[in-house]
Design a protein around this motif. Structure first.
Motif, PDB file in Angstrom:
ATOM      1  N   VAL A  58       0.984  -1.229  -0.013  1.00  0.00           N
ATOM      2  CA  VAL A  58       0.117  -0.023  -0.011  1.00  0.00           C
ATOM      3  C   VAL A  58       0.659   1.440  -0.024  1.00  0.00           C
ATOM      4  CG1 VAL A  58      -1.968  -0.901   1.164  1.00  0.00           C
ATOM      5  CG2 VAL A  58      -0.257   0.083   2.617  1.00  0.00           C
ATOM      6  N   GLN A  59       0.402   2.291  -0.440  1.00  0.00           N
ATOM      7  CA  GLN A  59       1.185   3.526  -0.676  1.00  0.00           C
ATOM      8  C   GLN A  59       0.033   4.655   0.178  1.00  0.00           C
ATOM      9  OE1 GLN A  59       1.993   4.595  -4.448  1.00  0.00           O
ATOM     10  NE2 GLN A  59       3.397   3.246  -4.937  1.00  0.00           N
ATOM     11  N   LEU A  60       0.659   5.286   1.143  1.00  0.00           N
ATOM     12  CA  LEU A  60      -0.034   6.325   1.859  1.00  0.00           C
ATOM     13  C   LEU A  60       0.200   7.705   1.392  1.00  0.00           C
ATOM     14  CD1 LEU A  60      -2.261   7.243   4.101  1.00  0.00           C
ATOM     15  CD2 LEU A  60      -0.304   6.953   5.686  1.00  0.00           C
ATOM     16  N   GLU A  61      -0.793   8.570   1.168  1.00  0.00           N
ATOM     17  CA  GLU A  61      -0.352  10.011   0.618  1.00  0.00           C
ATOM     18  C   GLU A  61      -1.337  10.841   1.539  1.00  0.00           C
ATOM     19  OE1 GLU A  61      -1.358  12.374  -3.304  1.00  0.00           O
ATOM     20  OE2 GLU A  61       0.163  10.734  -3.352  1.00  0.00           O
ATOM     21  N   CYS A  62      -1.125  11.751   2.386  1.00  0.00           N
ATOM     22  CA  CYS A  62      -1.834  12.760   3.253  1.00  0.00           C
ATOM     23  C   CYS A  62      -1.446  14.185   2.651  1.00  0.00           C
ATOM     24  CB  CYS A  62      -1.457  12.464   4.316  1.00  0.00           C
ATOM     25  SG  CYS A  62      -1.901  10.662   4.974  1.00  0.00           S
ATOM     26  N   ILE A  67       3.801   9.313   2.296  1.00  0.00           N
ATOM     27  CA  ILE A  67       4.102   9.186   3.671  1.00  0.00           C
ATOM     28  C   ILE A  67       4.882   7.877   3.707  1.00  0.00           C
ATOM     29  CG2 ILE A  67       3.510   8.774   6.151  1.00  0.00           C
ATOM     30  CD1 ILE A  67       2.727  11.482   4.900  1.00  0.00           C
ATOM     31  N   SER A  68       6.036   7.821   4.225  1.00  0.00           N
ATOM     32  CA  SER A  68       6.942   6.679   4.330  1.00  0.00           C
ATOM     33  C   SER A  68       6.329   5.740   5.349  1.00  0.00           C
ATOM     34  CB  SER A  68       8.399   6.971   4.510  1.00  0.00           C
ATOM     35  OG  SER A  68       9.184   5.573   4.699  1.00  0.00           O
ATOM     36  N   ALA A 113      -0.705   3.243  12.608  1.00  0.00           N
ATOM     37  CA  ALA A 113      -0.241   1.797  12.422  1.00  0.00           C
ATOM     38  C   ALA A 113      -0.540   0.868  13.119  1.00  0.00           C
ATOM     39  CB  ALA A 113       1.321   1.839  12.131  1.00  0.00           C
ATOM     40  N   VAL A 114      -0.872  -0.261  12.404  1.00  0.00           N
ATOM     41  CA  VAL A 114      -1.490  -1.364  13.388  1.00  0.00           C
ATOM     42  C   VAL A 114      -0.284  -2.413  12.900  1.00  0.00           C
ATOM     43  CG1 VAL A 114      -3.035  -3.484  13.529  1.00  0.00           C
ATOM     44  CG2 VAL A 114      -3.660  -1.297  12.936  1.00  0.00           C
ATOM     45  N   ARG A 132       1.367   6.583  15.603  1.00  0.00           N
ATOM     46  CA  ARG A 132       0.905   7.671  14.908  1.00  0.00           C
ATOM     47  C   ARG A 132       1.945   7.675  13.427  1.00  0.00           C
ATOM     48  NH1 ARG A 132       0.679  12.174  19.348  1.00  0.00           N
ATOM     49  NH2 ARG A 132      -0.817  11.119  20.917  1.00  0.00           N
ATOM     50  N   ILE A 133       1.043   7.901  12.417  1.00  0.00           N
ATOM     51  CA  ILE A 133       1.589   7.945  11.166  1.00  0.00           C
ATOM     52  C   ILE A 133       1.367   9.182  10.538  1.00  0.00           C
ATOM     53  CG2 ILE A 133       1.552   7.067   8.795  1.00  0.00           C
ATOM     54  CD1 ILE A 133       2.972   4.905  10.530  1.00  0.00           C
TER      55      ILE A 133
END
Length: 135
Positions: A58-62, A67-68, A113-114, A132-133
């Motif tokens: 998955v890729q996270l973008e905020c 976000i790494s 994060a889990v 916390r991410i």
């Protein structure tokens, strides 16, 4: 957005619990029984690690910023301070150097994060903040 949603480990455990409740409603007829089933399903995932290295899939973008992600098994996106039956998974209600205080009406979502089912179980007892991410 209302409440929260999960991707990965916690979503799988919730789906399996829901399926169990649909198949055998009497086995899930009290809070105590429900917590027991979540424990059983979480323990099963402790061994299986179905979503190990989810950060590679998955890729996270905020706010337009990638976000790494650390090595994790799931992500939870929160709009309330309570998660998974009452856990304050964000880890507090006050501001710190990196994040503002969470609030359901601040037009912000908190991403946590889990790392695994053990972390989720321990978080019921200890107020952890290391997951916390983004906000």
């Amino acid at each position: 957005m209302n409440n929260y949603f999960g991707i990965g480990l916690d979503a799988k455990i919730s789906l399996e619990f829901n399926n169990k409740r649909d198949e055998h409603p009497k086995k899930c007829s009290s809070r105590t029984k429900n917590m027991m089933w979540y424990g059983v399903l979480g323990t099963k995932e402790l061994v299986q690690k179905t979503y190990k290295n989810l950060e590679q899939r998955v890729q996270l973008e905020c706010d337009g910023v990638p976000i790494s992600l650390p090595s994790l098994q799931g992500l939870a996106v929160l709009n309330i301070p309570s998660y998974a039956g009452g856990i304050n998974f964000w880890g507090g209600t006050k501001e710190d150097n990196n994040f503002g205080a969470p609030s359901f009406d601040d037009k912000k979502l908190e991403v946590v994060a889990v790392f695994g089912s053990m972390q989720m179980a321990v978080s019921r007892v200890i107020n952890l903040q290391h997951h916390r991410i983004a906000q």
